[in-house]
Write a protein that holds these residues in place. Structure first.
Motif, short mmCIF file in Angstrom:
data_model
loop_
_atom_site.label_atom_id
_atom_site.label_comp_id
_atom_site.label_asym_id
_atom_site.label_seq_id
_atom_site.Cartn_x
_atom_site.Cartn_y
_atom_site.Cartn_z
N ALA A 31 0.81 -1.22 0.00
CA ALA A 31 0.00 0.00 0.00
C ALA A 31 0.85 1.27 0.00
O ALA A 31 0.31 2.37 -0.14
CB ALA A 31 -0.96 0.02 1.20
N SER A 75 -6.92 6.36 -3.35
CA SER A 75 -7.34 4.98 -3.09
C SER A 75 -8.84 4.94 -3.29
O SER A 75 -9.55 5.79 -2.77
CB SER A 75 -7.03 4.56 -1.65
OG SER A 75 -5.68 4.24 -1.52
N ASP A 125 0.44 8.14 -0.43
CA ASP A 125 -0.02 6.78 -0.69
C ASP A 125 -0.63 6.16 0.57
O ASP A 125 -1.76 5.64 0.56
CB ASP A 125 1.19 5.95 -1.17
CG ASP A 125 0.78 4.69 -1.89
OD1 ASP A 125 -0.43 4.41 -1.98
OD2 ASP A 125 1.68 3.96 -2.36
N ALA A 126 0.08 6.22 1.68
CA ALA A 126 -0.41 5.60 2.92
C ALA A 126 -1.66 6.32 3.43
O ALA A 126 -2.61 5.68 3.88
CB ALA A 126 0.67 5.65 3.99
N THR A 137 -4.92 5.46 1.58
CA THR A 137 -5.48 4.20 2.08
C THR A 137 -6.13 4.43 3.45
O THR A 137 -7.24 3.97 3.72
CB THR A 137 -4.37 3.13 2.19
OG1 THR A 137 -3.70 3.03 0.94
CG2 THR A 137 -4.93 1.78 2.57
MG MG Z 1 -2.20 3.71 -0.76
#
Ligand code: MG
Ligand code: AMP
Length: 306
Positions: free
Chosen positions: A138, A206, A249-250, A253
């Motif tokens: 992820a 996401s 990115d994190a 999510t």
């Molecule tokens: Mg992500």
């Protein structure tokens, strides 16, 4: 990285770009070699078999795993790099077209928890306690975008747009900057939801529109809420703007898991981070947009909302 497309657009002399591309290729290959869970010989796969032993790790892996732990902590576990057993449980259940049983869920949840990841910088080692499994899937795309930006800048490239599997990172170090325009996909219809204008930084989305599977007659999101063990419901997509790709990115999510209000509360506590969260409307026939002030200022709606 497991078949992820990398697209680069750089404004530079051809020779600088050639050199940057050659080192980018080596860098991506060595990261994949170390971090892929699809390679039995990768460091991460060895760690997942080490049954609690601390393994000597490269500085690069210590850095990315430390970041993963920091982001798990910051998001109160909504992003969790040890969620793998739950992801596999729901994926296997989807293949068998059923919903996991309560004992299966309890067994998988017992191994999930970012607190089980122990990173030590000197000497550089990583250990997983309590049968935890690590998966950097992820954040790998955002992390690679950060690495590629560093390599391009090291070759003197002043403006670039880097796309790793849909995660974007842009920079423009020239005096006369030109903003980048980024299309944000509509989470439940064809075409664009809107456009973002950015001078630099990372953008990750996401969404539950990708890779969902039908279990028990309804589509299930591929992102799991580690706190409940259940697939995300209600949130359709989360877009995060951040200075670095790994954060974007994190946190994308994490915000998909947290939903609009708790997600934007988290973002308001993090300097330099902006977000847009799209949820299904309560009546189920439309969508609701919620965004931080910084994102609203840079966003142009393109879709017609009912
Ligand atoms: Mg992500
Ligand atoms: P992304 O598309 O960046 O949101 O990453 C989704 C992938 O991360 C999924 O396909 C899972 O493998 C994994 N994943 C699912 N839920 C989580 C979570 N809550 N935290 C971290 N990784 C997750």
């Amino acid at each position: 990285m497991g078949g992820v497309a990398i697209r680069l657009r750089a404004w530079s002399e051809a020779s600088a770009l050639d050199r940057a591309l050659a080192s980018a290729e080596r860098d991506v290959a060595s990261f994949e070699q170390a971090a892929s869970v699809f390679r039995p010989d990768s460091f991460i796969s060895q760690l997942n078999r080490a049954q609690g032993r601390a393994l000597p790790a490269s500085d690069q892996l210590v850095a990315i795993v430390s970041e993963a732990v920091r982001l798990a902590h910051e998001s109160s576990g909504a992003f969790d790099p040890t969620v793998g057993p739950l992801v596999r449980l729901w994926r296997d259940a989807a293949r068998a077209e059923r919903v996991p049983t309560a004992p299966e869920l309890a067994a998988a949840r017992a191994h999930v928890g970012w607190q089980h990841v122990a990173v030590s910088p000197r000497p550089p080692t990583i250990a997983l306690r309590g049968d935890a499994q690590l998966d950097l899937g992820a954040i790998a795309e955002g992390y690679l975008a950060d690495r590629l930006a560093g390599l391009l800048r090291a070759e003197g490239i002043a403006r670039a747009r880097i796309d790793v599997g849909g995660d974007l990172l842009m920079f423009d170090d020239r005096v006369a900057k030109e903003p980048f325009r980024i299309g944000i996909r509509h989470p439940s219809a064809e075409g664009l939801l809107g456009e973002l204008e950015l001078d630099s930084g990372a953008v990750a989305t996401s969404g539950c529109y990708e890779r969902f599977a039908v279990v028990g007659g309804k589509p299930r999101c591929h992102v799991i809420d580690p706190r409940s063990g259940q697939p995300v419901e209600g949130t359709l997509s989360a877009t995060v703007v951040a200075p670095s790709g790994i954060d974007a990115d994190a946190l994308a999510t994490a915000l998909l898991v947290l939903g609009a209000q708790p997600g934007l509360e988290l973002v308001s506590r993090l300097p330099g981070i902006d977000a847009l969260v799209v949820t299904r409307s309560p009546t189920g026939d439309g969508i609701v947009l919620a965004a931080s002030a910084g994102l609203t200022a840079r966003f142009t709606l393109r879709a017609k909302l009912p």
